[in-house]
Motif scaffolding. Structure first.
Motif, PDB file in Angstrom:
ATOM      1  N   ASN A   1      95.614  37.656  16.908  1.00 49.28           N
ATOM      2  CA  ASN A   1      96.057  38.024  15.228  1.00 49.28           C
ATOM      3  C   ASN A   1      95.693  39.398  14.878  1.00 49.28           C
ATOM      4  O   ASN A   1      94.581  39.586  14.811  1.00 49.28           O
ATOM      5  CB  ASN A   1      95.058  36.894  14.350  1.00 49.28           C
ATOM      6  CG  ASN A   1      95.439  37.078  12.904  1.00 49.28           C
ATOM      7  OD1 ASN A   1      95.935  37.935  12.662  1.00 49.28           O
ATOM      8  ND2 ASN A   1      94.963  36.026  12.173  1.00 49.28           N
TER       9      ASN A   1
ATOM     10  N   MET B   1     100.090  49.117  10.248  1.00 52.33           N
ATOM     11  CA  MET B   1     100.511  48.047   9.282  1.00 52.33           C
ATOM     12  C   MET B   1     100.340  46.783  10.058  1.00 52.33           C
ATOM     13  O   MET B   1     100.911  46.795  11.355  1.00 52.33           O
ATOM     14  CB  MET B   1     101.867  48.009   8.740  1.00 52.33           C
ATOM     15  CG  MET B   1     102.020  49.188   7.465  1.00 52.33           C
ATOM     16  SD  MET B   1     103.584  48.847   6.771  1.00 52.33           S
ATOM     17  CE  MET B   1     104.658  49.712   8.018  1.00 52.33           C
ATOM     18  N   VAL B   2      99.794  45.783   9.684  1.00 59.74           N
ATOM     19  CA  VAL B   2      99.714  44.216  10.570  1.00 59.74           C
ATOM     20  C   VAL B   2     100.160  43.044   9.440  1.00 59.74           C
ATOM     21  O   VAL B   2     100.079  43.472   8.447  1.00 59.74           O
ATOM     22  CB  VAL B   2      98.287  44.192  10.807  1.00 59.74           C
ATOM     23  CG1 VAL B   2      97.842  45.127  11.956  1.00 59.74           C
ATOM     24  CG2 VAL B   2      97.449  43.744   9.786  1.00 59.74           C
ATOM     25  N   CYS B   3     100.782  42.158  10.268  1.00 61.95           N
ATOM     26  CA  CYS B   3     101.147  40.963   9.517  1.00 61.95           C
ATOM     27  C   CYS B   3     100.573  39.787  10.116  1.00 61.95           C
ATOM     28  O   CYS B   3     100.364  39.722  11.385  1.00 61.95           O
ATOM     29  CB  CYS B   3     102.726  40.976   9.701  1.00 61.95           C
ATOM     30  SG  CYS B   3     103.396  39.652   8.584  1.00 61.95           S
ATOM     31  N   ALA B   4     100.301  38.583   9.170  1.00 67.76           N
ATOM     32  CA  ALA B   4      99.288  37.606   9.664  1.00 67.76           C
ATOM     33  C   ALA B   4     100.229  36.758  10.554  1.00 67.76           C
ATOM     34  O   ALA B   4      99.580  35.831  11.330  1.00 67.76           O
ATOM     35  CB  ALA B   4      99.063  36.619   8.510  1.00 67.76           C
ATOM     36  N   ASP B   5     101.618  37.058  10.848  1.00 63.23           N
ATOM     37  CA  ASP B   5     102.320  36.197  11.738  1.00 63.23           C
ATOM     38  C   ASP B   5     102.141  36.847  13.099  1.00 63.23           C
ATOM     39  O   ASP B   5     102.749  36.392  14.023  1.00 63.23           O
ATOM     40  CB  ASP B   5     103.907  36.179  11.285  1.00 63.23           C
ATOM     41  CG  ASP B   5     104.637  37.793  11.438  1.00 63.23           C
ATOM     42  OD1 ASP B   5     103.947  38.654  11.770  1.00 63.23           O
ATOM     43  OD2 ASP B   5     105.814  37.706  11.012  1.00 63.23           O
TER      44      ASP B   5
ATOM     45  N   ARG C   1      94.388  49.882  12.713  1.00 62.03           N
ATOM     46  CA  ARG C   1      93.927  48.985  13.366  1.00 62.03           C
ATOM     47  C   ARG C   1      93.853  49.045  14.962  1.00 62.03           C
ATOM     48  O   ARG C   1      95.061  49.686  15.352  1.00 62.03           O
ATOM     49  CB  ARG C   1      94.735  47.695  13.357  1.00 62.03           C
ATOM     50  CG  ARG C   1      94.827  47.257  11.952  1.00 62.03           C
ATOM     51  CD  ARG C   1      93.718  46.250  11.276  1.00 62.03           C
ATOM     52  NE  ARG C   1      93.967  45.847   9.942  1.00 62.03           N
ATOM     53  CZ  ARG C   1      92.917  44.906   9.540  1.00 62.03           C
ATOM     54  NH1 ARG C   1      92.264  44.108  10.253  1.00 62.03           N
ATOM     55  NH2 ARG C   1      93.279  44.600   8.152  1.00 62.03           N
TER      56      ARG C   1
ATOM     57  N   ASP D   1     102.674  40.376  14.008  1.00 66.83           N
ATOM     58  CA  ASP D   1     103.396  41.362  14.318  1.00 66.83           C
ATOM     59  C   ASP D   1     102.589  42.842  13.748  1.00 66.83           C
ATOM     60  O   ASP D   1     101.896  42.592  12.785  1.00 66.83           O
ATOM     61  CB  ASP D   1     104.910  41.515  13.532  1.00 66.83           C
ATOM     62  CG  ASP D   1     105.745  40.600  13.909  1.00 66.83           C
ATOM     63  OD1 ASP D   1     105.589  40.132  15.168  1.00 66.83           O
ATOM     64  OD2 ASP D   1     106.855  40.263  13.287  1.00 66.83           O
ATOM     65  N   VAL D   2     102.801  43.622  14.295  1.00 68.44           N
ATOM     66  CA  VAL D   2     102.317  45.021  14.075  1.00 68.44           C
ATOM     67  C   VAL D   2     103.396  46.260  13.812  1.00 68.44           C
ATOM     68  O   VAL D   2     104.632  45.956  14.253  1.00 68.44           O
ATOM     69  CB  VAL D   2     101.374  45.605  15.142  1.00 68.44           C
ATOM     70  CG1 VAL D   2     100.007  44.762  15.129  1.00 68.44           C
ATOM     71  CG2 VAL D   2     101.893  45.779  16.484  1.00 68.44           C
ATOM     72  N   ASN D   3     103.176  47.105  13.006  1.00 71.42           N
ATOM     73  CA  ASN D   3     104.246  48.285  12.507  1.00 71.42           C
ATOM     74  C   ASN D   3     103.447  49.410  12.577  1.00 71.42           C
ATOM     75  O   ASN D   3     102.279  49.859  12.441  1.00 71.42           O
ATOM     76  CB  ASN D   3     104.842  47.806  11.360  1.00 71.42           C
ATOM     77  CG  ASN D   3     106.183  48.525  11.232  1.00 71.42           C
ATOM     78  OD1 ASN D   3     106.371  49.668  11.678  1.00 71.42           O
ATOM     79  ND2 ASN D   3     107.091  48.239  10.243  1.00 71.42           N
TER      80      ASN D   3
ATOM     81  N   ILE E   1      95.208  40.703  12.018  1.00 71.14           N
ATOM     82  CA  ILE E   1      94.310  41.218  11.219  1.00 71.14           C
ATOM     83  C   ILE E   1      92.762  41.018  11.951  1.00 71.14           C
ATOM     84  O   ILE E   1      92.090  41.618  10.823  1.00 71.14           O
ATOM     85  CB  ILE E   1      94.679  39.958  10.106  1.00 71.14           C
ATOM     86  CG1 ILE E   1      96.036  39.931   9.510  1.00 71.14           C
ATOM     87  CG2 ILE E   1      93.518  39.763   9.079  1.00 71.14           C
ATOM     88  CD1 ILE E   1      96.370  39.220   8.381  1.00 71.14           C
TER      89      ILE E   1
END
Length: 87
Positions: free
Chosen positions: A9, A62-66, A48, A68-70, A11
């Motif tokens: 995860n 950027m990170v997403c709870a699903d 992160r 993925d990272v960007n 996050i």
């Protein structure tokens, strides 16, 4: 030395500030003595911490709870001066 964060995860990845040096490009005429004393640029990035190895440090902006990272930034390990954990 190899450090890996095995979390799935993003996050949960630590938030860090990386201080590093980058190349500098300058144009225009200048005296040779000034060219010989030109300095590198000190950079600081926050993100992160995805991975840290001897070869490189990888940050995600950027990170997403699903999962993925960007906005990945890969910094050559030899250019890194300091890594400070913020959270």
């Amino acid at each position: 030395m190899r450090r890996r964060n095995e979390t799935t995860n993003p996050i949960d990845l630590p938030i860090v500030e990386v201080t590093w040096v980058d190349h500098t490009s300058r144009t225009g005429w200048r005296p040779l003595k000034d060219a010989r004393t030109a300095s590198l640029s000190e950079c600081r990035d926050v993100g992160r911490l995805v991975a840290r190895t001897k070869a490189q440090v990888i940050l995600a902006g950027m990170v997403c709870a699903d999962g993925d990272v960007n906005s990945l930034l890969q910094i050559p390990g030899r250019w890194v001066q300091k890594i400070r954990r913020l959270r």
